[in-house]
Design an enzyme around this catalytic site. Structure first.
Site, PDB file in Angstrom:
ATOM      1  N   HIS A 127       0.840  -1.189   0.000  1.00  0.00           N
ATOM      2  CA  HIS A 127       0.000   0.000   0.000  1.00  0.00           C
ATOM      3  C   HIS A 127       0.879   1.245   0.000  1.00  0.00           C
ATOM      4  O   HIS A 127       1.808   1.340   0.806  1.00  0.00           O
ATOM      5  CB  HIS A 127      -0.906   0.011   1.240  1.00  0.00           C
ATOM      6  CG  HIS A 127      -1.751   1.240   1.360  1.00  0.00           C
ATOM      7  ND1 HIS A 127      -1.654   2.120   2.417  1.00  0.00           N
ATOM      8  CD2 HIS A 127      -2.697   1.753   0.536  1.00  0.00           C
ATOM      9  CE1 HIS A 127      -2.521   3.107   2.248  1.00  0.00           C
ATOM     10  NE2 HIS A 127      -3.162   2.911   1.118  1.00  0.00           N
ATOM     11  N   SER A 128       0.583   2.168  -0.923  1.00  0.00           N
ATOM     12  CA  SER A 128       1.162   3.499  -0.874  1.00  0.00           C
ATOM     13  C   SER A 128       2.691   3.478  -0.885  1.00  0.00           C
ATOM     14  O   SER A 128       3.287   2.858  -1.753  1.00  0.00           O
ATOM     15  CB  SER A 128       0.590   4.212   0.360  1.00  0.00           C
ATOM     16  OG  SER A 128       0.705   5.593   0.232  1.00  0.00           O
ATOM     17  N   GLN A 129       3.341   4.132   0.104  1.00  0.00           N
ATOM     18  CA  GLN A 129       4.807   4.143   0.143  1.00  0.00           C
ATOM     19  C   GLN A 129       5.371   2.723   0.211  1.00  0.00           C
ATOM     20  O   GLN A 129       6.456   2.449  -0.298  1.00  0.00           O
ATOM     21  CB  GLN A 129       5.290   4.993   1.325  1.00  0.00           C
ATOM     22  CG  GLN A 129       6.789   4.977   1.578  1.00  0.00           C
ATOM     23  CD  GLN A 129       7.179   4.003   2.692  1.00  0.00           C
ATOM     24  OE1 GLN A 129       6.311   3.403   3.330  1.00  0.00           O
ATOM     25  NE2 GLN A 129       8.472   3.844   2.920  1.00  0.00           N
TER      26      GLN A 129
ATOM     27  N   GLY B 298       4.429   0.548  -1.541  1.00  0.00           N
ATOM     28  CA  GLY B 298       4.423   0.146  -2.937  1.00  0.00           C
ATOM     29  C   GLY B 298       5.740   0.369  -3.661  1.00  0.00           C
ATOM     30  O   GLY B 298       5.941  -0.149  -4.768  1.00  0.00           O
TER      31      GLY B 298
END
Ligand code: NAG
Ligand code: NAG
Ligand code: NAG
Ligand code: NAG
Length: 541
Positions: A213-215, A217
């Site tokens: 998820h997100s960072q 990623g």
């Protein structure tokens, strides 16, 4: 002599707030419907570093392994949280609802939950020359939880799935914000450490599907680059992006390697380390969509990622809706087998960035799980047939208020006799669900003996609790092996519908009566063998 066996099933306490008071026994209980699991933890990676007056251990990563009672999936999942977060993201939700880890455990996956290096339970070296930083509550409100109140990007107005107001003082917001922690402020340092720790993890546990998820990623690209054979697939939920530049909240240059700030393996190999990739701008004139920077043609190829299926997933109202399309174009151009799932395209509306904590989180998890199954088939793994028993759509989930099990859904292997009247039921139900996750996962229930007062057996007979709560797997196995006359494969077909739905009581309990014709022979067997609660005498009629 005819006696009516009165059994009751509850299946309706998944929702927080409609559970009974705390149970009287000392057995573990959750109000959030978390799956029953075995939990281990360990650390991977890291090394001793010398500091002023001795050595400390540094760069290690905390890993929690959650195992369902019966793992039925070929690859485990490794969940990688985003900036300011820890592994708690995947456990229960801030509103008390059950989290993604439980969802996937219930589908038979082994789940690894990490705290990134220098985050949470992974120690930071205070003697090094790096700093930690943290997000203010205002940032979380603006970007994640109350985006409609700030309208920092056009799609923010569509955000409806965060539970509560998403603002400071709201209990769900406060609970969520309390889980935020400080993080390594230098992304180059963090990417370097996470690449090493992530590779160390996969070398230890073997091939896995990475869910980021997100960072978080940023990491699957880097881990896949060094251990491509150990990354079976990547689910990238709104990864840090877009390529080469920040967007929405800033427009500074970033990620010279396209997806990351540290090198990835491209072919042909770049020669200029400061500007490794030649770029072009693809203008995007649609409202609410960023123009993209992608590679100039012909694009260098991410050769180590070319066999790793990727699902890039983007919600309707997140700031990622503005630019994840650029990340998708970049991946495609670089030869990565990527699919882009925009939740709104499949009718899932109103989500912001924190999908796993929002009201419809399980709906999203279901879609991701379906993609893993589809992808696994593509990877040539033995396809597990999931021959379920078709039931009407609105009745498929035991958590659904309209759920009504029919006799054919009560798989005999996994039935203990009972009624369950507290939030214990969730544990019991989930245990069965995990244990027998294939192929009857949707339709498996456990029963415990009812007494005339309909109290949970656990409150009065710890022996039954032991069977049920401490080790459901062996409880079920023992039950089956110790009762040879149990019709293990054949469901006793009652002459007429054996289950009647009684009026729900005020705690939303639903009581089913099951006729002796169907069940008493089991009951008798179990009772004779002393497996049942001694007080659970059949009610004479
Ligand atoms: C401090 O930072 C420099 C580069 O910024 C790095 O080479 C060095 O190893 C770092 N020292 C420690 C103790 O982390
Ligand atoms: C935030 O936005 C919601 C939805 O538009 C609105 O109902 C609410 O009143 C706003 N709250 C504040 C404090 O502005
Ligand atoms: C590398 O690229 C940068 C930015 O385009 C440029 O300024 C620099 O001269 C290049 N270096 C070499 C060795 O080509
Ligand atoms: C039901 O509850 C009553 C009052 O607490 C108690 O006297 C009775 O023994 C209970 N019956 C059973 C079968 O547990």
């Amino acid at each position: 002599m005819l006696f009516q066996l009165s059994l009751a099933l509850l299946g309706f306490f998944a929702k927080v707030g409609i559970v009974n008071a705390a149970p009287t026994s000392g057995f573990p209980v959750t109000t959030s419907g978390e799956a029953f699991v075995a939990r281990d933890y360990f650390y991977v990676g890291g090394n001793y570093v010398e500091v002023g007056n001795g050595h400390i251990f540094s760069n290690q990563m905390y890993v929690e392994k959650l195992s369902p009672f019966k793992a039925s999936q070929p690859y485990p999942l490794v969940f990688i949280h985003g900036q300011g977060q820890t592994g708690t993201n995947w456990l229960n939700k801030p509103d008390g609802g059950s989290g993604w880890a439980s969802y996937f455990l219930d589908q038979g996956y082994v789940v690894y939950v990490i705290d990134q290096t220098e985050r949470g339970r992974s120690a930071w070296n205070p003697s090094g020359n790096t700093t930690l930083t943290t997000y203010s509550a205002e940032i979380i409100e603006q970007r994640f939880t109350a985006t409609r109140n700030f309208s920092l990007w056009p799609q923010a107005s569509l955000h409806t799935q965060w539970p509560g107001s998403g603002l400071m003082g709201d209990p769900i917001f406060d609970e969520y914000y309390a889980s935020n922690v400080e993080f390594q402020s230098n992304t180059v340092v963090q990417e370097t450490k996470m690449q090493a720790a992530g590779a160390a993890l996969l070398k230890k546990i073997g091939p896995a599907v990475l869910v980021s998820h997100s960072q978080g990623g940023l990491m699957p690209w880097l881990i896949g680059d060094v251990v491509p054979n150990l990354v079976k697939a990547i689910i990238s939920i709104e990864p840090t992006g877009p390529p080469f530049i920040e967007a929405v909240f800033s427009s500074t240059s970033a990620r010279p390697w396209g997806l990351t700030n540290i090198p990835l393996t491209y072919s042909p190999s770049p020669t200029n380390a400061t500007a490794p990739l030649e770029t072009q701008i693809v203008a995007n004139n649609a409202p609410g969509l960023a123009s993209c920077i992608i590679q100039a043609s012909p694009a260098r190829q991410l050769v180590n990622l070319k066999n790793i299926p990727v699902l890039l997933e983007t919600s309707e109202a997140s700031y990622h809706a503005v630019y994840d399309g650029c990340t998708f174009q970049f991946l495609e151009q670089a030869g990565v087998p990527v699919e882009w799932l925009k939740l709104a395209d499949i009718g899932i509306h109103g989500n912001g960035h924190l999908h796993f904590a929002e009201k419809n989180s399980h709906e999203i998890a279901e879609v991701l799980e379906a993609w893993i199954r589809k992808t696994r088939a593509r990877l040539g793994v033995r396809k597990i047939s999931r021959k379920g028993i078709p039931v009407p759509k609105d009745q498929t989930s035991p958590d659904s208020p309209t759920f009504v099990p029919t006799p054919s859904e009560l798989h005999p292997n996994f039935i203990l006799f009972s009624r369950i009247v507290s939030n214990h039921h969730t544990l019991i139900h989930r245990a069965a669900h995990s244990y027998n996750s294939y192929p009857y996962s949707q339709y498996t229930y456990m029963y415990f003996p009812a007494d005339a007062n309909h109290t949970t057996p656990c409150s009065s007979d710890p022996r039954v609790c032991d069977l049920a709560y401490r080790d459901p797997k062996s409880a079920i196995r023992d039950l089956i092996t110790s009762t040879p006359s149990l019709p293990v494969r054949q469901h006793p077909k009652p002459a007429r519908a054996p289950i009647r739905l009684a009026a729900p009581s005020k705690n939303h309990e639903r009581v089913y009566e099951i006729e002796r014709a169907a069940w008493s022979s089991w009951y008798t067997t179990l009772n004779v063998r002393g497996i049942l609660h001694p007080r659970a005498v059949p009610v004479s009629h």
